[in-house]
Design a protein around this motif. Structure first.
Motif, PDB file in Angstrom:
ATOM      1  N   LEU A 100     -25.725   5.962 -16.080  1.00 42.33           N
ATOM      2  CA  LEU A 100     -24.435   5.606 -16.664  1.00 42.33           C
ATOM      3  C   LEU A 100     -24.186   6.397 -17.942  1.00 42.33           C
ATOM      4  O   LEU A 100     -23.090   6.928 -18.155  1.00 42.33           O
ATOM      5  N   ALA A 101     -25.195   6.507 -18.774  1.00 44.35           N
ATOM      6  CA  ALA A 101     -25.053   7.261 -20.022  1.00 44.35           C
ATOM      7  C   ALA A 101     -24.743   8.727 -19.727  1.00 44.35           C
ATOM      8  O   ALA A 101     -23.877   9.326 -20.368  1.00 44.35           O
ATOM      9  N   PRO A 123     -23.297  15.814 -29.779  1.00 40.43           N
ATOM     10  CA  PRO A 123     -23.790  15.080 -28.611  1.00 40.43           C
ATOM     11  C   PRO A 123     -23.808  13.575 -28.870  1.00 40.43           C
ATOM     12  O   PRO A 123     -24.060  13.130 -29.983  1.00 40.43           O
ATOM     13  N   ALA A 124     -23.499  12.832 -27.822  1.00 42.04           N
ATOM     14  CA  ALA A 124     -23.510  11.375 -27.927  1.00 42.04           C
ATOM     15  C   ALA A 124     -24.945  10.914 -28.142  1.00 42.04           C
ATOM     16  O   ALA A 124     -25.873  11.457 -27.542  1.00 42.04           O
ATOM     17  N   PRO A 125     -25.137   9.912 -28.986  1.00 49.20           N
ATOM     18  CA  PRO A 125     -26.499   9.413 -29.174  1.00 49.20           C
ATOM     19  C   PRO A 125     -26.997   8.756 -27.897  1.00 49.20           C
ATOM     20  O   PRO A 125     -26.217   8.159 -27.153  1.00 49.20           O
ATOM     21  N   PRO A 126     -28.285   8.878 -27.591  1.00 49.93           N
ATOM     22  CA  PRO A 126     -28.812   8.240 -26.384  1.00 49.93           C
ATOM     23  C   PRO A 126     -28.766   6.723 -26.535  1.00 49.93           C
ATOM     24  O   PRO A 126     -28.729   6.210 -27.653  1.00 49.93           O
ATOM     25  N   PRO A 127     -28.771   6.001 -25.421  1.00 49.71           N
ATOM     26  CA  PRO A 127     -28.803   4.540 -25.511  1.00 49.71           C
ATOM     27  C   PRO A 127     -30.010   4.087 -26.336  1.00 49.71           C
ATOM     28  O   PRO A 127     -31.032   4.768 -26.389  1.00 49.71           O
ATOM     29  N   ALA A 128     -29.892   2.931 -26.965  1.00 48.57           N
ATOM     30  CA  ALA A 128     -30.947   2.435 -27.854  1.00 48.57           C
ATOM     31  C   ALA A 128     -32.301   2.327 -27.163  1.00 48.57           C
ATOM     32  O   ALA A 128     -33.335   2.551 -27.771  1.00 48.57           O
TER      33      ALA A 128
END
Length: 144
Positions: free
Chosen positions: A43-44, A63-68
């Protein structure tokens, strides 16, 4: 359960059955957590890809930060094992456990702790199998 039988043989049988159910559900729980993590990662990636397409080409994008809960590459190497999920939940082939540096996976993988990899291979052979190329069972001390 207020009406338990008073005799030891039946109580032992009930206890044995409950312990088997707990073990089966623990394995299923681990598998479902691994599948959930794979879906979150996919999904990410999909959301990053969609955001990248809709962005103007002249404007640089951070870049988007990765999920926590997403592991970094260093953590992936530290675990030593990854799981390649099934194509879909009803696919006949099981999910595969690989060594982290195996080149055989055909889909995205998720890091897996040594204990989870071992437990999956030992207790859930119907849903999780060892890669035939890198043979992670050997390093986990599981007879092949």
């Amino acid at each position: 359960m207020s009406a338990l039988p008073p005799d030891a043989p039946r109580l032992r049988a009930i206890l044995r059955h409950l312990e088997e159910q707990i073990a089966d559900n623990e394995t299923l729980g681990i598998y479902l957590h691994l599948q959930r993590d794979a879906v979150r990662a996919a999904l990410a990636r999909a959301e990053r890809k969609t955001a990248h397409r809709s962005q103007r080409p002249s404007r640089p994008r951070r870049p988007a930060p990765p999920p926590a809960d997403a592991p970094d590459r260093g953590e992936l190497r530290a675990t030593g094992y990854v799981i390649e999920p099934k194509r879909h939940p009803k696919h006949p082939k099981p999910a595969l456990i690989h060594l982290a540096d195996c080149t055989a996976p055909q889909r995205d993988t998720m890091p897996v702790a040594r204990d989870q990899a071992r437990l999956g291979l030992v207790k859930d052979a119907e849903h999780i199998a060892a890669c035939e190329v890198c043979a992670p069972g050997t390093s986990l001390g599981i007879e092949d």
